[in-house]
Design an enzyme around this catalytic site. Sequence first.
Site, mmCIF file in Angstrom:
data_model
loop_
_atom_site.group_PDB
_atom_site.id
_atom_site.type_symbol
_atom_site.label_atom_id
_atom_site.label_comp_id
_atom_site.label_asym_id
_atom_site.label_seq_id
_atom_site.Cartn_x
_atom_site.Cartn_y
_atom_site.Cartn_z
ATOM 1 N N LYS A 30 8.512 -10.371 -1.032
ATOM 2 C CA LYS A 30 7.453 -9.537 -1.601
ATOM 3 C C LYS A 30 6.186 -10.375 -1.646
ATOM 4 C CE LYS A 30 6.474 -9.302 -5.954
ATOM 5 N NZ LYS A 30 5.066 -9.355 -6.393
ATOM 6 N N ASP A 74 3.449 -5.678 -1.359
ATOM 7 C CA ASP A 74 3.400 -5.095 -2.705
ATOM 8 C C ASP A 74 1.947 -4.898 -3.114
ATOM 9 O OD1 ASP A 74 4.109 -4.208 -5.230
ATOM 10 O OD2 ASP A 74 4.382 -6.222 -6.036
ATOM 11 N N LYS A 105 0.675 -1.867 -3.975
ATOM 12 C CA LYS A 105 0.586 -0.750 -4.915
ATOM 13 C C LYS A 105 -0.564 0.195 -4.552
ATOM 14 C CE LYS A 105 2.398 -3.672 -8.581
ATOM 15 N NZ LYS A 105 2.397 -4.969 -7.902
ATOM 16 N N PRO A 145 -6.309 10.593 -0.580
ATOM 17 C CA PRO A 145 -5.421 10.753 0.574
ATOM 18 C C PRO A 145 -5.892 10.080 1.868
ATOM 19 C CG PRO A 145 -5.465 12.780 -0.677
ATOM 20 C CD PRO A 145 -6.502 11.874 -1.288
ATOM 21 N N ASN A 146 -7.161 10.239 2.246
ATOM 22 C CA ASN A 146 -7.625 9.637 3.507
ATOM 23 C C ASN A 146 -7.566 8.120 3.466
ATOM 24 O OD1 ASN A 146 -8.081 12.041 4.826
ATOM 25 N ND2 ASN A 146 -10.201 12.192 4.148
ATOM 26 N N THR A 147 -7.884 7.536 2.337
ATOM 27 C CA THR A 147 -7.818 6.082 2.203
ATOM 28 C C THR A 147 -6.365 5.610 2.226
ATOM 29 O OG1 THR A 147 -9.883 6.067 0.969
ATOM 30 C CG2 THR A 147 -8.479 4.127 0.747
#
Length: 133
Positions: A57, A87, A89, A94-96
């Site tokens: 990770k 990781d 997060k 949405p587009n990004t």
Amino acid sequence: MDRSSAWENLPRLQLSFLKGDSMSSVKVVPIVALDFPSLDEARRQVIDVLGNQVDYKIGLEILTAVGVPAVVKFMHEAGVGDNVFLDGKLFDIPNTMAGAARSASGVGVKMFNIHALAGAKAIRYAADNKGSM
């Protein structure tokens, strides 16, 4: 309650990346956190010891200190490039999320995570743009 029965009692999620009807068909691979401020320290303390036995990770500390492409390149040079969990997060519009998923796939990580709070549309965009991870 022991761990195995606690695991079995968790609600079943229908996830497209899990194959088979039971958890017994899923290969379990330990994930070791590379929470270090430098690549040299991560290699010295973890990678040289564990090699390809585990997934790694790479989290916010090392990603911020070095950058995703540099960390992934280093992991490939260390011989564990196929074992990288980003990781980051991901949590954005949405587009990004779609662009970040394409970028994560493009640098060659095994998997990455996203926040469900980003919403169903953002999750769908990320899944649709993850490439062939």
